[in-house]
Design an enzyme around this catalytic site. Structure first.
Site, PDB file in Angstrom:
ATOM      1  N   GLU A 256      14.532 100.566 -76.310  1.00  0.00           N
ATOM      2  CA  GLU A 256      16.776 100.121 -76.120  1.00  0.00           C
ATOM      3  C   GLU A 256      17.005 100.643 -77.593  1.00  0.00           C
ATOM      4  OE1 GLU A 256      19.864 100.513 -76.986  1.00  0.00           O
ATOM      5  OE2 GLU A 256      19.594  97.935 -76.003  1.00  0.00           O
ATOM      6  N   CYS A 290      25.088  97.262 -78.302  1.00  0.00           N
ATOM      7  CA  CYS A 290      24.931  98.283 -78.586  1.00  0.00           C
ATOM      8  C   CYS A 290      25.667  99.533 -78.243  1.00  0.00           C
ATOM      9  CB  CYS A 290      22.792  97.894 -77.592  1.00  0.00           C
ATOM     10  SG  CYS A 290      21.413  97.854 -78.857  1.00  0.00           S
TER      11      CYS A 290
END
Length: 483
Positions: A256, A290
């Site tokens: 990720e 993120c």
């Protein structure tokens, strides 16, 4: 056990085989906001990695044999312990990560939910039967599948959600019957060590969770070199993620790696109703998320109204000490990050962008910043800012907005506001992302939904059920019947 979480205990050792392990070297951990010394934290060496791997390998056979209800019970107990210690752990998170206390409490609450989901998933790791007679030669045969744990999982986690992103590694791994060697971020080791104690209290076998603190650069090769590691799960930068994938070989990998998340605002939307939500998405935890809202594409018909309302709402945010209840935005994680974003904003202005609000550094914090007249080639647009900086860009039609959004190396979450269901699904099919969030910001995430990206945003999926699948191996078994 509770006493170990207090910040008066300034020396933190490694957690290996269910015990504290002293080391020769320790590093100083300072609070991002005021640089106060929080703790002295152990620095692991390659020999500690070997010891942790040996212990995790031994514990793997215990975890593999453990019934699902026992694994579920351990995870459920950890969730209860987190609930009981919510306030002290939230303060720990706020102190070491610089996260405003209200956001830190919200993270603890989400972490509880993540471990609850993991406890549930431990009890529903299903296989299926295969109709063998669907193919010639398959008559009088039964076929079935089941899922088995992989063994040792190496988990490398970032600073920005030190409890919940760790939970997204540990929860599915233990639900599936694996063991974990955890390397937390240098800035947020205390939360990982606190969680190790909770799992120990909840009855996790010694060695099933190892916590190695210290330099990722010094430890990463050792963590990946051991052939007993069957999976690596990493959240962090694309550069490091690509290097990990190159070294992982045939082992499973989940990466990720971040984004520069975008939102499209169509002209049929009620603009005043979405402003507060958009500001929240852009500036929560100083943009160090993120899926922080970084690029906003607004239709030319509502652009001026949107910008005016957005800037007005941004001006209401309070920047300050993360432990104060009224604080909305606090410190960035490191001085280097402040210098980077200051250079990017100044560069954007030199290239023609205009500051609609903010744009100033104050000690360890960066003022929430709204940029206008941004072009796709500017760093604040095409790279991940990971800071409280958002760009608002005008567009003419939906296809142009989709093209601008897709003009990115990343593709994690993308949002679109529209009241037209046909246009919403047209955009959902055309947008290049792991998730498209309709009528909400791309920062939206629940902990059981599939989460992961395309392009440089990563590889594989988190979200507890989906992570469990990626942390198991599918086995097929066939029986020939004597009938």
């Amino acid at each position: 056990m509770k006493e170990a979480f207090t910040l008066t205990h300034l020396t933190k050792h490694l957690w290996i085989n269910g015990q504290w392990k002293e080391t020769k070297a320790y590093y100083e951990l300072h609070a991002p906001y005021d640089q106060k010394l929080i703790a002295k934290v152990a620095k692991a060496t390659p020999s500690h990695v070997k010891e942790a791997m040996d212990g995790a390998h031994t514990a793997a056979s215990i975890m593999r044999a453990m019934p699902a209800f026992e694994r579920a019970g351990i995870l459920a107990k950890v969730a209860l312990l987190l609930q009981d210690r919510r306030e002290e752990l939230a303060k720990l998170c706020a102190t070491e990560a610089g996260k405003p206390i209200r956001a830190a409490r919200a993270e603890i609450d989400r972490t509880v939910t993540t471990y609850q989901f993991a406890a549930e998933e431990a009890k529903r790791i299903y296989g299926e039967t295969i109709p063998m007679d669907a193919a010639p030669g398959g008559s009088n045969r039964l076929g079935m599948t089941w899922r088995e744990p992989l063994g040792i999982v190496v988990a490398i986690t970032p600073f920005n959600f030190p409890f919940n992103l760790v939970a997204h590694k540990l929860g599915p791994a233990f639900a599936a019957g694996n063991t974990v060697v955890l390397k937390p971020a240098n800035q947020t080791p205390l939360s990982a060590l606190a969680i190790a104690e909770l799992f120990h209290e909840a009855g996790l076998p010694a060695g099933a969770l190892q916590v190695l603190t210290g330099s990722g650069r010094e430890l990463s090769d050792e963590l990946l070199r051991d052939e007993r590691v069957r999976k690596v799960t990493f959240t962090g930068s694309p550069e490091v993620g690509k290097a990990i994938k190159a070294k992982a070989g045939l082992r499973k990998v989940t990466l990720e790696l971040g984004s520069n998340s975008a939102l499209i605002v169509e002209p049929d939307t009620n603009i005043p109703n979405l402003i507060e939500r958009c500001v929240e998405g852009a500036f929560s935890y100083a943009g160090q998320v993120c899926i922080s809202l970084q690029r906003i594409y607004v239709h030319e018909q509502v652009y001026e109204a949107f910008c005016e309302l957005f800037i007005t709402q941004t001006a209401k945010l309070r920047v300050g000490n993360p432990l104060e209840e009224q604080t909305d935005i606090s410190a960035m994680i490191h001085a280097d990050e402040l210098e980077r974003i200051e250079a990017w904003v100044q560069e954007a202005v030199a290239q023609g962008a205009r500051i609609g609000y903010g744009g100033q550094r104050d000690g360890s914090t960066w003022e929430p910043t709204v940029l206008l007249n941004v072009t796709p080639d500017m760093n604040v647009s095409c790279k991940e800012t990971f800071a409280p900086v958002v760009s608002i860009v005008k567009y003419r039609d939906l296809d142009e907005a989709i093209a601008l959004t897709n003009n990115s190396a990343f593709g994690l979450n993308i949002g679109i506001y529209t009241n037209n269901i046909d246009r919403a699904f047209y955009a959902a099919r055309a947008l290049e992302a792991g998730a498209v969030i309709i009528n909400d910001i791309p920062t939206f995430r629940l902990d059981h939904m599939p989460y992961g990206g395309v392009k440089d945003s990563g590889y594989g999926r988190e979200g507890v059920k989906y992570a469990v699948e990626e942390m198991t191996e599918l086995k097929f078994v066939s029986i020939r019947l004597n009938t």
